[in-house]
Design an enzyme around this catalytic site. Structure first.
Site, PDB file in Angstrom:
ATOM      1  N   GLN A 289     -36.667   9.646  17.702  1.00 19.91           N
ATOM      2  CA  GLN A 289     -35.438  10.264  18.186  1.00 19.91           C
ATOM      3  C   GLN A 289     -34.808  11.148  17.107  1.00 19.91           C
ATOM      4  O   GLN A 289     -34.777  10.777  15.929  1.00 19.91           O
ATOM      5  CB  GLN A 289     -34.442   9.189  18.625  1.00 19.91           C
ATOM      6  CG  GLN A 289     -34.873   8.399  19.846  1.00 19.91           C
ATOM      7  CD  GLN A 289     -34.660   9.155  21.156  1.00 19.91           C
ATOM      8  OE1 GLN A 289     -34.256  10.314  21.174  1.00 19.91           O
ATOM      9  NE2 GLN A 289     -34.938   8.497  22.274  1.00 19.91           N
ATOM     10  N   GLU A 339     -48.833   3.375  24.269  1.00 18.78           N
ATOM     11  CA  GLU A 339     -48.565   4.779  23.923  1.00 18.78           C
ATOM     12  C   GLU A 339     -49.881   5.543  23.931  1.00 18.78           C
ATOM     13  O   GLU A 339     -50.917   5.020  23.519  1.00 18.78           O
ATOM     14  CB  GLU A 339     -47.909   4.854  22.542  1.00 18.78           C
ATOM     15  CG  GLU A 339     -47.756   6.239  21.969  1.00 18.78           C
ATOM     16  CD  GLU A 339     -46.895   7.145  22.832  1.00 18.78           C
ATOM     17  OE1 GLU A 339     -47.379   8.248  23.157  1.00 18.78           O
ATOM     18  OE2 GLU A 339     -45.766   6.754  23.185  1.00 18.78           O
ATOM     19  N   CYS A 416     -34.834  10.803  29.360  1.00 18.36           N
ATOM     20  CA  CYS A 416     -34.330  12.051  28.766  1.00 18.36           C
ATOM     21  C   CYS A 416     -34.197  13.135  29.832  1.00 18.36           C
ATOM     22  O   CYS A 416     -33.895  14.278  29.507  1.00 18.36           O
ATOM     23  CB  CYS A 416     -35.241  12.515  27.634  1.00 18.36           C
ATOM     24  SG  CYS A 416     -36.964  12.741  28.122  1.00 18.36           S
TER      25      CYS A 416
END
Length: 462
Positions: A289, A339, A416
């Site tokens: 971030q 991921e 987001c």
């Protein structure tokens, strides 16, 4: 204003989208593109300024594509983002505005700017926080007069707008970029040309550790090697805090910034930084971030909504370098992370060891492939909480279906992009879940984007 920060005005019922216009402005504009029912325009003059209009701090704010809302007061920026999230949930998600459990947006306090230094505190103009970004990606090119330039792309284009001394990033970025530019001029090293796919230097990626002060520079090059690399490396390593200098090889004809191969030239292939009590290794390709102050607020909400007691099994989907995973693992029995970027998973495993957190396991692959496959092999396994933090496109429907089948008591969705969030929440709530809390968090002052943390609980009747 629309989601891109353009003003929406009407003339005799005809709708125009006007870049750099603020809610409440009365302007004289010029139509630059006209379609049957709407068109696009630009501001010629402001006849009556909006009560929310402020003078931008950055002289390149209008042409640059990075700060869409810098001409708007910060209080109104926060309202704009809160309204956008609410409208998406109502219009796309089908939720009732009256019963939507939405908390007021968590803005950034004035004075919390993590990278503000003495030389930046006298800056004037603008409203709200600046100098908060720990990461910047700066394209290099040539101006029309032949000069080597760096900056940012103009909105919806790949034309570079010179933006020396960006107001959002760490001031040290300017020193780094000037060092690279002088090196290129001195040794006649060409910047990349997108049209001809020629030239060498494409981008400079710069990361700065807020708590550690460590700096990383990664040059993205259209080639296999950087000529006179040692000269540039020596110059960069003289900058206080410089801990990692590398090149990323990207020879593809693409607008994707980073290639797959990274070669470390000096220092370590990563820098470290902290979130709360945890330390993280961050490589050039890692997702981390960009606003360290607001990240702690966001992750605090994730932990609060998860409500962990120490006995839970948790999945963290799109886990990156394990930032949220390790936060959760401090209070959970077991955390699994997924991921797609191998380098990020390598960082996640290293971060778990670095922080002495053994109750984590990380998988490389697409979440929509890894999780269903794991669930088929472990149908009897209990999953208490799923945390999902996907890219802007949201979750694959296969993944959403598997999440519902796994029957966690809670799902924490970090988004987001509130439009894809609303779409995915609609699916989950049509199946077995209900929205308990919605918390917008402003991670990007001066820009249009907004993070959202949502707590979903399982319907007891299903």
């Amino acid at each position: 204003m629309n989601e891109q920060g353009e003003g929406i005005g009407r003339v005799n019922g005809y709708t125009l989208f006007i870049k750099d216009a603020v809610i409440g402005d009365r302007i004289e504009g010029k139509v630059v593109k006209a379609k049957k029912h709407y068109g696009y325009g630009r501001v010629l003059s402001i006849l009556e300024p909006s009560p929310f209009r402020v003078t931008p701090r950055c002289p390149a704010a209008a042409p640059c594509g990075g700060c869409q809302l810098q001409a708007m007061s910060y209080e109104r920026q926060l309202q704009f983002k809160e309204d956008k999230v609410r409208n998406h949930l109502v219009r796309i998600g089908g939720f009732s505005e009256d019963s939507l459990p939405m908390e007021p947006i968590l803005g950034m306090e004035i004075g919390e700017e993590p990278f503000s230094e003495k030389e930046t505190r006298g800056e004037t103009g603008g409203s709200g926080p600046f100098h908060y970004r720990n990461k910047g990606q700066f394209p290099f090119g040539r101006a029309k007069d032949g000069r080597i330039v760096y900056g940012f792309y103009a909105g919806r284009t790949h034309s570079i707008v010179e933006a020396e001394g960006c107001c959002l990033g760490a001031p040290v970025c300017e020193k780094i970029l000037q060092t690279i530019k002088r090196f290129m001029e001195e040794y006649h090293i060409e910047p990349y040309n997108e049209e001809t796919h020629s030239g060498l230097i494409r981008h400079a990626l710069i990361r700065t550790g807020y708590h550690t002060g460590e700096i990383m520079v990664c040059l993205v090059i259209n080639g296999d090697r950087l000529p006179r690399a040692q000269v540039l490396t020596d110059r960069l390593m003289e900058i206080k805090g410089m801990a990692s200098v590398s090149v990323n090889i990207n020879r593809e004809r693409t607008n994707v910034i980073l290639g797959e191969k990274v070669v470390c030239l000096s220092g370590l292939p990563y820098i470290t930084d902290r979130i709360g009590a945890l330390t993280y290794k961050i490589s050039p390709q890692s997702f981390y971030q960009v606003n360290p102050v607001q990240t702690e607020k966001l992750y605090g909400k994730v932990l609060e909504y998860a409500g962990l007691t120490g006995s839970e099994t948790v999945w963290d989907l799109y886990c990156g370098i394990g930032t949220i995973s390790l936060f959760l693992a401090q209070r959970a029995k077991q955390v699994f992370g997924v991921e797609i970027v191998p380098a990020a998973i390598e960082n996640a495993r290293e971060n778990a060891k670095l922080n002495g957190i053994p109750n984590t396991e990380f998988f490389v692959g697409k979440a929509e492939e890894v999780v269903p496959r794991w669930y088929e092999e472990h149908e009897e396994a209990s999953v208490d909480v799923i945390v999902v933090d996907p890219p802007r496109k949201g979750c694959d429907e296969t993944l959403l279906k598997t999440m519902v089948q796994m029957r966690p008591g809670k799902i924490i969705y970090v988004s987001c992009d509130s439009a894809t969030l609303a779409r995915d929440l609609k699916y989950l709530c049509e199946e077995a879940y209900r929205v308990e809390k919605v918390q917008p968090v402003d991670m990007f002052p001066q820009g249009v984007h907004c993070e959202v943390c949502v707590e979903l609980g399982r319907n007891k009747t299903i």
